[in-house]
Write a protein that holds these residues in place. Structure first.
Motif, PDB file in Angstrom:
ATOM      1  N   PRO A   6      -8.922   5.618  -3.438  1.00 39.88           N
ATOM      2  CA  PRO A   6      -9.407   5.522  -2.055  1.00 39.88           C
ATOM      3  C   PRO A   6      -9.966   4.159  -1.675  1.00 39.88           C
ATOM      4  N   ASP A   7     -10.417   3.372  -2.619  1.00 36.81           N
ATOM      5  CA  ASP A   7     -11.009   2.078  -2.284  1.00 36.81           C
ATOM      6  C   ASP A   7     -10.060   0.904  -2.548  1.00 36.81           C
ATOM      7  N   SER A   8      -8.783   1.193  -2.699  1.00 35.31           N
ATOM      8  CA  SER A   8      -7.807   0.149  -3.024  1.00 35.31           C
ATOM      9  C   SER A   8      -7.107  -0.435  -1.797  1.00 35.31           C
ATOM     10  N   GLY A   9      -7.258   0.217  -0.665  1.00 28.98           N
ATOM     11  CA  GLY A   9      -6.562  -0.243   0.531  1.00 28.98           C
ATOM     12  C   GLY A   9      -5.222   0.434   0.746  1.00 28.98           C
ATOM     13  N   SER A  10      -4.818   1.284  -0.176  1.00 27.04           N
ATOM     14  CA  SER A  10      -3.542   1.997  -0.030  1.00 27.04           C
ATOM     15  C   SER A  10      -3.632   2.996   1.113  1.00 27.04           C
ATOM     16  N   THR A  11      -2.554   3.118   1.868  1.00 23.89           N
ATOM     17  CA  THR A  11      -2.528   4.058   2.986  1.00 23.89           C
ATOM     18  C   THR A  11      -1.707   5.303   2.683  1.00 23.89           C
ATOM     19  N   VAL A  12      -0.979   5.316   1.574  1.00 22.11           N
ATOM     20  CA  VAL A  12      -0.194   6.478   1.162  1.00 22.11           C
ATOM     21  C   VAL A  12      -0.604   6.818  -0.264  1.00 22.11           C
ATOM     22  N   ALA A  13      -1.082   8.044  -0.487  1.00 22.77           N
ATOM     23  CA  ALA A  13      -1.594   8.427  -1.805  1.00 22.77           C
ATOM     24  C   ALA A  13      -0.491   8.551  -2.861  1.00 22.77           C
ATOM     25  N   HIS A  14       0.737   8.823  -2.459  1.00 22.98           N
ATOM     26  CA  HIS A  14       1.868   8.964  -3.378  1.00 22.98           C
ATOM     27  C   HIS A  14       2.059   7.635  -4.116  1.00 22.98           C
ATOM     28  N   LEU A  15       2.057   7.662  -5.452  1.00 22.12           N
ATOM     29  CA  LEU A  15       2.244   6.436  -6.228  1.00 22.12           C
ATOM     30  C   LEU A  15       3.467   5.681  -5.732  1.00 22.12           C
ATOM     31  N   HIS A  16       3.293   4.396  -5.478  1.00 19.96           N
ATOM     32  CA  HIS A  16       4.430   3.577  -5.063  1.00 19.96           C
ATOM     33  C   HIS A  16       4.210   2.122  -5.458  1.00 19.96           C
ATOM     34  N   PHE A  17       5.314   1.492  -5.770  1.00 14.86           N
ATOM     35  CA  PHE A  17       5.336   0.063  -6.078  1.00 14.86           C
ATOM     36  C   PHE A  17       6.193  -0.627  -5.033  1.00 14.86           C
ATOM     37  N   HIS A  18       5.668  -1.700  -4.467  1.00 12.08           N
ATOM     38  CA  HIS A  18       6.452  -2.570  -3.605  1.00 12.08           C
ATOM     39  C   HIS A  18       7.061  -3.619  -4.524  1.00 12.08           C
ATOM     40  N   VAL A  19       8.374  -3.715  -4.526  1.00  7.30           N
ATOM     41  CA  VAL A  19       9.071  -4.732  -5.315  1.00  7.30           C
ATOM     42  C   VAL A  19       9.561  -5.761  -4.299  1.00  7.30           C
ATOM     43  N   VAL A  20       8.961  -6.941  -4.347  1.00 12.84           N
ATOM     44  CA  VAL A  20       9.209  -7.955  -3.329  1.00 12.84           C
ATOM     45  C   VAL A  20       9.875  -9.168  -3.980  1.00 12.84           C
ATOM     46  N   PRO A  21      11.117  -9.477  -3.577  1.00 16.00           N
ATOM     47  CA  PRO A  21      11.768 -10.666  -4.135  1.00 16.00           C
ATOM     48  C   PRO A  21      11.175 -11.930  -3.532  1.00 16.00           C
ATOM     49  N   CYS A  22      11.168 -12.998  -4.315  1.00 14.33           N
ATOM     50  CA  CYS A  22      10.613 -14.278  -3.873  1.00 14.33           C
ATOM     51  C   CYS A  22      11.612 -15.399  -4.136  1.00 14.33           C
ATOM     52  N   TRP A  23      11.544 -16.426  -3.294  1.00 15.40           N
ATOM     53  CA  TRP A  23      12.373 -17.620  -3.428  1.00 15.40           C
ATOM     54  C   TRP A  23      11.507 -18.852  -3.229  1.00 15.40           C
ATOM     55  N   ALA A  24      11.975 -19.985  -3.690  1.00 13.12           N
ATOM     56  CA  ALA A  24      11.215 -21.230  -3.600  1.00 13.12           C
ATOM     57  C   ALA A  24      10.894 -21.611  -2.150  1.00 13.12           C
ATOM     58  N   ASP A  25      11.776 -21.263  -1.220  1.00 15.61           N
ATOM     59  CA  ASP A  25      11.569 -21.655   0.180  1.00 15.61           C
ATOM     60  C   ASP A  25      10.864 -20.589   1.022  1.00 15.61           C
ATOM     61  N   ASP A  26      10.274 -19.593   0.377  1.00 12.74           N
ATOM     62  CA  ASP A  26       9.598 -18.499   1.095  1.00 12.74           C
ATOM     63  C   ASP A  26       8.471 -18.958   2.001  1.00 12.74           C
ATOM     64  N   GLU A  27       7.632 -19.821   1.482  1.00 17.44           N
ATOM     65  CA  GLU A  27       6.388 -20.187   2.139  1.00 17.44           C
ATOM     66  C   GLU A  27       5.492 -18.964   2.319  1.00 17.44           C
ATOM     67  N   ALA A  28       5.700 -17.932   1.494  1.00 22.14           N
ATOM     68  CA  ALA A  28       4.874 -16.725   1.531  1.00 22.14           C
ATOM     69  C   ALA A  28       3.949 -16.739   0.323  1.00 22.14           C
ATOM     70  N   ASP A  29       2.736 -16.256   0.539  1.00 26.53           N
ATOM     71  CA  ASP A  29       1.779 -16.142  -0.549  1.00 26.53           C
ATOM     72  C   ASP A  29       1.258 -14.719  -0.546  1.00 26.53           C
ATOM     73  N   TYR A  30       1.680 -13.938  -1.524  1.00 26.83           N
ATOM     74  CA  TYR A  30       1.279 -12.542  -1.590  1.00 26.83           C
ATOM     75  C   TYR A  30       0.029 -12.345  -2.443  1.00 26.83           C
ATOM     76  N   TRP A  31      -0.448 -13.393  -3.083  1.00 22.02           N
ATOM     77  CA  TRP A  31      -1.598 -13.271  -3.978  1.00 22.02           C
ATOM     78  C   TRP A  31      -2.866 -13.083  -3.151  1.00 22.02           C
ATOM     79  N   PRO A  32      -3.739 -12.164  -3.564  1.00 20.79           N
ATOM     80  CA  PRO A  32      -4.980 -11.941  -2.800  1.00 20.79           C
ATOM     81  C   PRO A  32      -5.867 -13.193  -2.797  1.00 20.79           C
ATOM     82  N   VAL A  33      -6.479 -13.470  -1.665  1.00 20.67           N
ATOM     83  CA  VAL A  33      -7.374 -14.615  -1.573  1.00 20.67           C
ATOM     84  C   VAL A  33      -8.838 -14.188  -1.651  1.00 20.67           C
ATOM     85  N   ALA A  34      -9.134 -12.961  -1.268  1.00 22.37           N
ATOM     86  CA  ALA A  34     -10.510 -12.472  -1.327  1.00 22.37           C
ATOM     87  C   ALA A  34     -10.861 -12.072  -2.758  1.00 22.37           C
TER      88      ALA A  34
END
Length: 138
Positions: free
Chosen positions: A91-119
Motif C-alpha cells: 500500500p505504501d509503494s505507489g502502486s495503483t493495481v494490487a495484482h503483481l505486475h512488472f513493467h518491462v521498459v526497453p531503453c535506447w541511447a537516444d531516449d533522453e528518459a530517466d526512469y530512476w527515482p530522484v526522491a
C-alpha cells in the motif's frame, strides 16, 4: 466481495493486446497513455496474486522467466540497448493495481528518459537495516 482487479478483468474478458500467454504468466501492451516507451510491456501472473509475497514460487518464477523473454525480444527485435524493470508492492509503494505486475521498459541511447527515482526516503528506522535484513535471511 473481492475488490475488482483491472488485470483480472483483462484476462477474463480476453480484452488485452497480448504479447505472450503462458500457463502461469501473461504479457500485454499497456494503455497507450501509460506507455513509457515503444514496446513497454506488462508481465503478470495469470491468477490474481498481490505483490511480491502473493504468488507461489512456481508462479513468480514463471513471471520472471517471461520478463526475461520479453526483455530479450525487445533487445533482438526492437534493438533496445537496455531494460528498465518497474515493480511496486504494498500500500505504501505507489502502486495503483494490487495484482503483481512488472513493467518491462526497453531503453535506447537516444531516449533522453530517466526512469530512476530522484526522491529519497526520509524514513528513519533500524540503526543498521542491512544487519536486520541479513539476520532475517539466515
Amino acid at each position: 466481495m473481492s475488490v475488482p482487479c483491472v488485470f483480472c478483468d483483462l484476462i477474463r474478458d480476453d480484452s488485452a493486446t497480448w504479447v505472450a500467454v503462458e500457463e502461469h504468466a501473461v504479457a500485454f501492451k499497456p494503455l497507450a497513455e501509460d506507455a513509457l516507451a515503444p514496446g513497454h510491456t506488462l508481465v503478470i501472473p495469470r491468477i490474481h496474486r498481490e505483490g511480491l509475497f502473493g504468488p507461489t514460487e512456481v508462479e513468480l518464477a514463471a513471471v520472471m522467466d517471461l520478463v526475461r523473454l520479453v526483455a530479450r525480444a525487445m533487445r533482438t527485435e526492437l534493438g533496445s540497448t537496455g531494460t528498465f524493470l518497474l515493480q511496486a508492492s504494498g500500500p505504501d509503494s505507489g502502486s495503483t493495481v494490487a495484482h503483481l505486475h512488472f513493467h518491462v521498459v526497453p531503453c535506447w541511447a537516444d531516449d533522453e528518459a530517466d526512469y530512476w527515482p530522484v526522491a529519497r526516503s526520509a524514513h528513519i528506522g533500524h540503526p543498521d537495516p542491512y544487519v536486520a535484513i541479513r539476520s532475517a535471511l539466515t
